[in-house]
Design an enzyme around this catalytic site. Structure first.
Site, PDB file in Angstrom:
ATOM      1  N   ALA A 223       0.804  -1.227   0.000  1.00 59.43           N
ATOM      2  CA  ALA A 223       0.000   0.000   0.000  1.00 59.43           C
ATOM      3  C   ALA A 223       0.835   1.274   0.000  1.00 59.43           C
ATOM      4  O   ALA A 223       0.381   2.318  -0.479  1.00 59.43           O
ATOM      5  CB  ALA A 223      -0.943   0.001   1.202  1.00 59.43           C
ATOM      6  N   GLY A 226      -0.609   4.908   0.489  1.00 59.44           N
ATOM      7  CA  GLY A 226      -2.041   4.692   0.431  1.00 59.44           C
ATOM      8  C   GLY A 226      -2.835   5.408  -0.635  1.00 59.44           C
ATOM      9  O   GLY A 226      -4.063   5.440  -0.548  1.00 59.44           O
ATOM     10  N   LYS A 228      -3.569   4.551  -3.748  1.00 53.00           N
ATOM     11  CA  LYS A 228      -4.501   3.608  -4.391  1.00 53.00           C
ATOM     12  C   LYS A 228      -5.497   3.049  -3.386  1.00 53.00           C
ATOM     13  O   LYS A 228      -6.656   2.804  -3.719  1.00 53.00           O
ATOM     14  CB  LYS A 228      -3.697   2.490  -5.068  1.00 53.00           C
ATOM     15  CG  LYS A 228      -2.961   2.947  -6.324  1.00 53.00           C
ATOM     16  CD  LYS A 228      -2.069   1.891  -6.900  1.00 53.00           C
ATOM     17  CE  LYS A 228      -0.815   1.702  -6.087  1.00 53.00           C
ATOM     18  NZ  LYS A 228       0.081   2.886  -6.099  1.00 53.00           N
ATOM     19  N   CYS A 346       5.353   0.354 -11.442  1.00 54.75           N
ATOM     20  CA  CYS A 346       5.585   1.641 -12.110  1.00 54.75           C
ATOM     21  C   CYS A 346       6.916   1.555 -12.845  1.00 54.75           C
ATOM     22  O   CYS A 346       7.747   2.458 -12.778  1.00 54.75           O
ATOM     23  CB  CYS A 346       5.550   2.799 -11.127  1.00 54.75           C
ATOM     24  SG  CYS A 346       6.633   2.623  -9.692  1.00 54.75           S
TER      25      CYS A 346
END
Length: 410
Positions: A223, A226, A228, A346
């Site tokens: 996460a 956070g 997303k 990413c």
């Protein structure tokens, strides 16, 4: 500032933030100009170092001169240059960057130049990675839709003395709004009350792939701070249970104030020791949706984090690939029959993306691949090339992202 950054003691944004706090007398304009010049220098560091070979004096000063020249122009600070520096800068300005080797021209370490050079249209991609990114924000679906936020931005932009621009709707995300880089959101009412959050458009699209529903159990396996997690929770209308796992307590701590602003009550942040933590094992076969935004090289975020290419150690990539596979396998155990697993990075590198997805399917016959286009149809017009979501700054205007979707069949 460059003297500290170039020691590579940590991420550039953290070093810059500490340096600015240590110099409280700097005005807002000075801070912005210093930050902009620092990031410009990091983007073009290898090319600047090549140019600096012909100058004299401290190397960090020559780099700073080049960064300032590219961000501010010469007129605003030319009086700070010595005669020799002004002459050297004029000489540099006459050089043809196109005559430099590709890795120097685009300021890439050799290993990354080789890796990106194997992708389609590498020159366009490399050039885009050296352009500053816009500020991407999104509406919080629990509090407002995008049209309402755009209307609020227009109203704020019309106020005397306001530094908030009107903004433009993003082309792919139904919640996204794009603002110029450097827009000061921190004191804007809609940011403070959680109506908007900062999040790259590519990251927003991952929530569409996860497709959480009300009342479900959902896990955001890596996460971080956070971003997303908050969007997933809003799409669940703050119902069900949403676990935010991360091995870093410091990263999860940054979720706390964002969570307080968001209006969500279904998020449970959990610090885990590793991907095989007992708290992970207790959720085996229980989650309808699991997102794995895996730790990666971050090559897709070079527009925002240009220091990554200089701090990344290519010798460590093999162990990173092993960690990604281990995290994905552990997260897969949490997926309920018929549930969905989304693997994302990413990164722009196939070793972290397509090859990881292929290896996972080969080792887990109880899962099948789900084409991203089937899920995104009617939700976004983002063009897809193949079964996965693959985003690039030169083609989509987002950070570089990859996502593969799997469904548990048994």
């Amino acid at each position: 500032m460059l003297g500290e950054i170039l020691q590579w003691s940590g991420p550039a944004d953290g070093v810059l933030s500490r340096w600015l706090r240590a110099h409280p007398k700097l005005g807002a304009r000075d801070r912005g100009e210093i930050a902009e010049a620092v990031y410009q220098t990091l983007r073009h560091l290898r090319r600047y170092r090549r140019y600096a070979e012909s100058g004299s004096g401290p190397a960090s000063r020559r780099l700073a001169v080049l960064g300032l020249a590219d961000t501010l122009g010469e007129g605003a600070w030319r009086s700070a240059l010595t005669g020799a520096e002004a002459e050297w800068l004029a000489h540099v300005g006459r050089l043809d960057a196109q005559s430099l080797p590709r890795a120097v021209r685009h300021s890439l370490p050799d290993w990354l130049d080789d890796a990106l050079g194997r992708l389609d249209e590498p020159e366009a991609l490399m050039a885009a990675l050296n352009q500053p990114a816009a500020l991407d924000i999104r509406a919080n679906p629990l509090k407002a839709d995008r049209d309402a936020v755009l209307e609020a931005l227009r109203a704020e932009a019309g106020q005397p003395g306001s530094r908030i621009p009107a903004g433009e709707p993003m082309p792919w995300s139904p919640w996204g709004i794009r603002l110029p880089a450097g827009t000061p959101l921190q004191r804007w009412e809609r940011f403070l009350d959680g109506t908007v959050e900062v999040q790259d458009e590519g990251s927003q699209l991952l929530a569409l792939l996860v497709g959480p529903k009300r009342g479900e159990m959902v896990i955001d396996f890596c996460a971080g701070a956070g971003g997303k997690t908050l969007l997933l929770g809003a799409l669940m209308r703050s119902s069900g249970r949403l676990y935010a796992f991360d091995v870093s307590a410091a990263r999860l701590a940054r979720l706390t104030p964002r969570l307080a602003r968001s209006g969500l009550s279904n998020v449970e942040p959990v610090v885990i020791a590793n991907e095989n933590d007992a708290r992970v094992k207790r959720l085996a076969g229980k989650a309808q949706r699991v997102l794995v935004d895996a730790p990666c090289t971050g090559t897709g975020t070079l527009r925002r984090n240009p220091d990554i290419k200089w701090r990344q150690n290519p010798a460590a990539l093999e162990s990173l690939h092993a960690l990604q596979a281990s995290i994905l396998a552990s997260a897969a155990r949490c997926v309920a029959p018929g549930g969905r697993l989304v693997y994302a990075t990413c990164s722009l590198l196939p070793e972290e993306n397509e090859r990881q997805a292929e290896a996972f399917l080969a080792a887990h016959p109880g899962f099948r691949a789900v084409p991203a286009g089937e899920i995104l149809a009617g939700r976004t017009g983002v063009p897809l090339d193949g079964p996965h979501l693959k985003l690039r700054p030169d083609r989509h205007g987002t950070d570089g992202f990859f996502a593969a979707v799997f469904e548990r069949t048994s």
